[in-house]
Structure formats: C-alpha cells, structure tokens
Design an enzyme around this catalytic site. Structure first.
Site, short mmCIF file in Angstrom:
data_model
loop_
_atom_site.label_atom_id
_atom_site.label_comp_id
_atom_site.label_asym_id
_atom_site.label_seq_id
_atom_site.Cartn_x
_atom_site.Cartn_y
_atom_site.Cartn_z
N CYS A 1 0.44 3.31 3.07
CA CYS A 1 0.94 2.84 4.25
C CYS A 1 2.46 3.26 4.36
O CYS A 1 2.97 3.53 5.46
CB CYS A 1 0.51 1.35 4.21
SG CYS A 1 -1.21 0.94 4.43
N CYS B 1 0.86 -1.17 -0.11
CA CYS B 1 0.20 0.05 -0.02
C CYS B 1 0.93 1.18 0.00
O CYS B 1 1.80 1.35 0.93
CB CYS B 1 -1.08 -0.13 1.03
SG CYS B 1 -1.98 1.42 1.38
#
Length: 276
Positions: A56, A53
């Site tokens: 993230c 991600c």
C-alpha cells in the site's frame, strides 16, 4: 551583512515553499463508514489500504498522481483505511491489501490490472471497466448480507476498543476483560432467547392458550340440538308413512289376488258326475 541578509531571504523562501507544499491538499478523498452511500452515485475509484502494508505504501505515489487527473476524467478518487473503517471493509469483504474497486451508479467491479498512473487513466478513459463482470447484487455493498457483515465488523472493532480501554485505562487484567465479555455474551444470549420465545409464542400460540375458533358455538349449541332433534323426528315420521303405505299396498294386492285364485281353482270331474 548583505550576505547574511541574502541567506535569511533564501531561508524564508525555502520555509514558505515547504509550508505551501505541506499545506497542499491531497486530491484523494478519504471515505468513512458513514459516507459509503456516496459510492452509489457517480463514478469512483476506491483504494482499500492499511498504513502498515508495504504494498500500500508503494502504491500511494501512483495513486496520488492518478487522483490529479480525477477532475479531467470526471471520476472521484478515494481511499479507505481498513484499520479505522471496519464497516466499509466488511461491506466489500477486503481479504487482500491493497484492493481497488471501480464504482459507477451502484455497480461495483474489482480492479485487477497494473497499478500505475497510466493504467489507471486508461482504465477510466477507455472504459475498460465494461469488460469486467460486476459484483452480484446478493454480495453487493448495499445488499442485506453485506450490511449485516458490515455491522459485524463494526461490532468486532467496538469490542476491540472496549478491551483496550479496560486493560490500558482501567487497569483490568486481560483475563478479567475476557471474563467481562464472556458474561456479557451469556447475558445477551439469554435476553435474545427470551425475546425469540416471546415472539414465537405470540405468532404461534400453544393449544392451551389458543383462543376458541368459534366464539358463538356455545350460544348456538341449544338451537343446533333442537334443529337436529326436529330433523330426526321428521325423518322417523317419513319412515312410518312409508311403512304404512307399503302395508296397505300389500293388503290390496292380497285382496286382488284371492278371487283370481278362486276362479282359477280346477274343477273335479268326479264330483260333477255324482251330481248328475
């Protein structure tokens, strides 16, 4: 030689510094499926992330800096890899990444503020989490519903690993792996159906196999029949006595009424004149 010796010394210092930096332990705790009960005690800030991600990855530096303040703020800073820990992601129903939860003494609140170190610190130090409504107990990670959801997520991950093992290690074709899972599903459904039927028959037996409700009814049947017969005889005797009493009363009333009828019979005046 002196220059070469100095260069070697600098290189050794650089390697030592790099090794120390690499060996430095991250203050962020890594949680697994078996550690989720630790979230029920104390205060926690937990990040759910995935390695692939981009958002993230951008959050990780700020999260690491915030974790350095964890000891001063008396809060545990942790993270969960949803690709490796499906049970925890199932308990919290993670639908977006990254997702941050604040946990304190069994109450869970979703953090939706800015994602910087300063905002995280203010959220804990100023107790801004009190203004957020906690997750309902029905949908809390420790509820029966979320425990079932966690088990379902873990089962799906186990099926995925089995599929990868059959196709990659065993060399089974993809359709063969699907066929194995289809047969396993049918077999497990058959076993579950038989178990449900067995339990239903034990709890609510059919009338054919239902035990008699009065086990002593056969023994008491002759006695009950004799008692009923005796009661019928007594009732018939009472009725006969009543009829006899009524008959006697009627005869007595007839006898009493006959003299009165004679006394009240009218006298014929013509008959009286003839006698005179």
């Amino acid at each position: 030689m002196a220059a070469a010796g100095g260069l070697c010394a600098l290189l050794c210092l650089a390697l030592a510094g790099g090794g120390a930096a690499l060996g430095k332990r991250s203050p962020v705790k890594v949680l697994s499926d078996g550690m989720w009960r630790e979230l029920l005690q104390g205060e926690w800030m937990v990040e759910f992330y995935a390695p692939w991600c981009p958002a993230c990855q951008n959050l990780q530096p700020e999260w690491e800096k915030f974790a350095e303040w964890g000891e001063d703020l008396e809060v545990n800073i942790a993270k969960v890899d949803v690709t490796e820990q499906p049970g925890l992601s199932g308990r919290f129903i993670i639908t977006a990444l990254p997702t941050i939860y604040h946990c304190k003494d069994g109450e869970f609140r979703r953090y939706q503020g800015a994602r910087t170190k300063t905002d995280f610190i203010n959220f804990i130090s100023d107790q801004e989490w009190k203004s957020i409504e906690p997750v309902s107990s029905w949908f809390g990670p420790s509820s029966f519903l979320m425990s079932s959801m966690s088990a379902l997520f873990q089962l799906s991950m186990w099926i995925r690993h089995c599929h990868g093992y059959l196709t990659e290690n065993v060399g089974m074709p993809v359709w063969g792996s699907y066929a194995v899972f289809a047969l396993a599903t049918l077999f497990s459904g058959l076993i579950l159906g038989l178990v449900m039927v067995f339990l239903a028959d034990c709890i609510c037996p059919s009338k054919r196999h239902r035990p008699p409700q009065y086990p002593y009814s056969r023994k008491l049947a002759p006695e009950s029949a004799q008692l009923l017969k005796k009661l019928d005889e007594e009732q018939e005797a009472d009725e006969e006595d009543i009829s006899d009493d009524e008959t006697e009363g009627k005869e007595v009333s007839d006898r009493n009424s006959s003299p009165n009828a004679v006394r009240q019979r009218p006298v014929n005046p013509a008959a009286t004149t003839d006698k005179s």
